[in-house]
Design a protein around this motif. Structure first.
Motif, PDB file in Angstrom:
ATOM      1  N   GLU A 182       0.824  -1.207   0.000  1.00  0.00           N
ATOM      2  CA  GLU A 182       0.000   0.000   0.000  1.00  0.00           C
ATOM      3  C   GLU A 182       0.860   1.259   0.000  1.00  0.00           C
ATOM      4  OE1 GLU A 182      -2.846   0.377  -0.889  1.00  0.00           O
ATOM      5  OE2 GLU A 182      -3.201   2.476  -0.362  1.00  0.00           O
ATOM      6  N   ALA A 183       1.931   1.270   0.800  1.00  0.00           N
ATOM      7  CA  ALA A 183       2.852   2.413   0.805  1.00  0.00           C
ATOM      8  C   ALA A 183       3.505   2.568  -0.557  1.00  0.00           C
ATOM      9  CB  ALA A 183       3.912   2.243   1.886  1.00  0.00           C
ATOM     10  N   ALA A 184       3.821   1.443  -1.185  1.00  0.00           N
ATOM     11  CA  ALA A 184       4.443   1.491  -2.515  1.00  0.00           C
ATOM     12  C   ALA A 184       3.502   2.159  -3.512  1.00  0.00           C
ATOM     13  CB  ALA A 184       4.795   0.078  -2.976  1.00  0.00           C
ATOM     14  N   GLU A 185       2.235   1.782  -3.464  1.00  0.00           N
ATOM     15  CA  GLU A 185       1.256   2.374  -4.387  1.00  0.00           C
ATOM     16  C   GLU A 185       1.143   3.880  -4.165  1.00  0.00           C
ATOM     17  OE1 GLU A 185      -0.206   0.952  -6.807  1.00  0.00           O
ATOM     18  OE2 GLU A 185      -0.056  -1.187  -6.403  1.00  0.00           O
TER      19      GLU A 185
ATOM     20  N   ALA B 174       7.043   4.793   6.121  1.00  0.00           N
ATOM     21  CA  ALA B 174       7.080   3.337   5.918  1.00  0.00           C
ATOM     22  C   ALA B 174       8.111   2.970   4.854  1.00  0.00           C
ATOM     23  CB  ALA B 174       5.700   2.821   5.510  1.00  0.00           C
ATOM     24  N   THR B 175       8.126   3.740   3.779  1.00  0.00           N
ATOM     25  CA  THR B 175       9.073   3.461   2.701  1.00  0.00           C
ATOM     26  C   THR B 175      10.503   3.728   3.156  1.00  0.00           C
ATOM     27  OG1 THR B 175       7.447   3.904   0.972  1.00  0.00           O
ATOM     28  CG2 THR B 175       9.759   4.164   0.369  1.00  0.00           C
TER      29      THR B 175
ATOM     30  N   GLU C  10      15.895   1.710   4.711  1.00  0.00           N
ATOM     31  CA  GLU C  10      16.947   1.544   5.725  1.00  0.00           C
ATOM     32  C   GLU C  10      17.207   0.069   5.996  1.00  0.00           C
ATOM     33  OE1 GLU C  10      16.281   5.698   8.254  1.00  0.00           O
ATOM     34  OE2 GLU C  10      15.073   3.922   8.699  1.00  0.00           O
ATOM     35  N   ASP C  11      16.132  -0.686   6.105  1.00  0.00           N
ATOM     36  CA  ASP C  11      16.281  -2.124   6.347  1.00  0.00           C
ATOM     37  C   ASP C  11      17.005  -2.791   5.188  1.00  0.00           C
ATOM     38  OD1 ASP C  11      14.983  -1.751   8.701  1.00  0.00           O
ATOM     39  OD2 ASP C  11      13.081  -2.637   8.066  1.00  0.00           O
ATOM     40  N   PHE C  12      16.619  -2.399   3.996  1.00  0.00           N
ATOM     41  CA  PHE C  12      17.261  -2.980   2.818  1.00  0.00           C
ATOM     42  C   PHE C  12      18.759  -2.685   2.815  1.00  0.00           C
ATOM     43  CE2 PHE C  12      18.707  -2.826  -1.593  1.00  0.00           C
ATOM     44  CZ  PHE C  12      18.229  -4.023  -2.092  1.00  0.00           C
ATOM     45  N   LEU C  13      19.105  -1.457   3.125  1.00  0.00           N
ATOM     46  CA  LEU C  13      20.523  -1.072   3.141  1.00  0.00           C
ATOM     47  C   LEU C  13      21.280  -1.784   4.255  1.00  0.00           C
ATOM     48  CD1 LEU C  13      20.127   2.752   2.426  1.00  0.00           C
ATOM     49  CD2 LEU C  13      21.171   1.052   0.911  1.00  0.00           C
ATOM     50  N   LYS C  14      20.606  -1.959   5.372  1.00  0.00           N
ATOM     51  CA  LYS C  14      21.237  -2.650   6.502  1.00  0.00           C
ATOM     52  C   LYS C  14      21.596  -4.082   6.111  1.00  0.00           C
ATOM     53  CE  LYS C  14      19.901  -0.720  10.094  1.00  0.00           C
ATOM     54  NZ  LYS C  14      18.952  -0.173  11.052  1.00  0.00           N
TER      55      LYS C  14
END
Ligand SMILES: [Mn+2]
Ligand SMILES: [Mn+2]
Ligand SMILES: [Mn+2]
Ligand SMILES: [Mn+2]
Lengths: 149, 149
Positions: free
Chosen positions: A120-123, B136-137, B142-146
């Motif tokens: 949902e955030a992506a959209e 949220a994004t 941040e999680d992805f980079l971590k």
DNA sequence: ACAAAGATGTAGCCATGTCTACATTTTTGC
DNA sequence: GCAAAAATGTAGACATGGCTACATCTTTGT
């Protein structure tokens, strides 16, 4: 000022590039509304057979005079045509833009989801982000998604 | 219209959500200028000790009256203070915004690079993208980079 | 100290994008 | 066919964010 470089300071070197980036972002933003309307009108035509001012306005979340003015700009820029009390149609140029914008939108949403953004955030975020995704960035997104088959 | 649902069509269900997304993107965009000016004024103060209208204008790539108007809006919104012929300063609120915006900007650039976007394109596109990255994004980024050390 | 240069302020223009209010046209339902 | 409803057009207000032109203040250089 006869000595044109009396201690440049750490910022002077970066300044023009940064100004250029801000300027570039402003230009991209000025295209955003055209892109959203164009894509959305194309959606309406595909799904309901026509794009009426009322439908366009409702879909964009604006009042109908706002939609009318936006369509006037689309016409002025050669992206759409319309006649009073009739629906709005895209020109060939407009249809091509719709095509391109739709594809980019989808890639942006997919990329966001692929890196872990909730759907949902992506959209929601994609609706704004897409307009600032350059050709080089789009290509990188596509490659990244490909490498995940 | 006594029959309020005479064939909803495939679009009606999606409409309100989509309108809400467009509306959300417009709101985000209206914050973009404040965010960029605030972050940039903070940069100037950090790096040169003060933020003069001329420097702000040059850094943003606009004329000085445009910068003056933007600063007037910052003041009106409680993000900055200034007095005639003196520099511009951020309020506590403004400084907090600068802090937050700087961090988000960095994360966006890093994320773009991490998925394969060329550095220069990442810098350019991030300047526009950042303003549409929700909490949220940002967390997902941040999680992805971590998860990449 | 003072003239020149530079920085800042201010007025006013334009384009865009939003809205409300009202006029007109088209479509609908009976 | 016609009245009511819906859609569309249009006028005009307001906010924003650009700009140019010009006025005024501050800083600089001698
Ligand atoms: Mn969009
Ligand atoms: Mn879109
Ligand atoms: Mn930015
Ligand atoms: Mn930024």
């Amino acid at each position: 000022m006869l000595t044109p470089d009396p201690d440049p300071g750490p910022l002077d070197a970066v300044e023009p590039a940064q100004a250029e980036r801000f300027s570039h972002a402003r230009t991209a933003q000025s295209q955003a509304l055209l892109e959203d309307y164009t894509e959305m009108i194309d959606d309406l035509i595909r799904e309901t057979g026509e794009a009426r001012i009322t439908d366009i306005a409702r879909q964009m979340g604006v009042t109908h005079p706002t939609a009318t003015k936006a369509v006037a700009r689309l016409k002025r820029e050669g992206l759409a045509v319309s006649r009073p009390y009739r629906g709005v149609f895209l020109t060939e140029t407009g249809a091509e833009m719709a095509e391109r914008v739709r594809g980019r939108h989808r890639v942006v949403v997919d990329l966001l989801i692929a890196v872990g953004v909730p759907a949902e955030a992506a959209e929601i975020d994609a609706e704004g982000i897409e307009h600032h995704v350059s050709a080089a960035t789009l290509r990188a997104f596509e490659d990244f998604l490909k490498g995940r088959g």
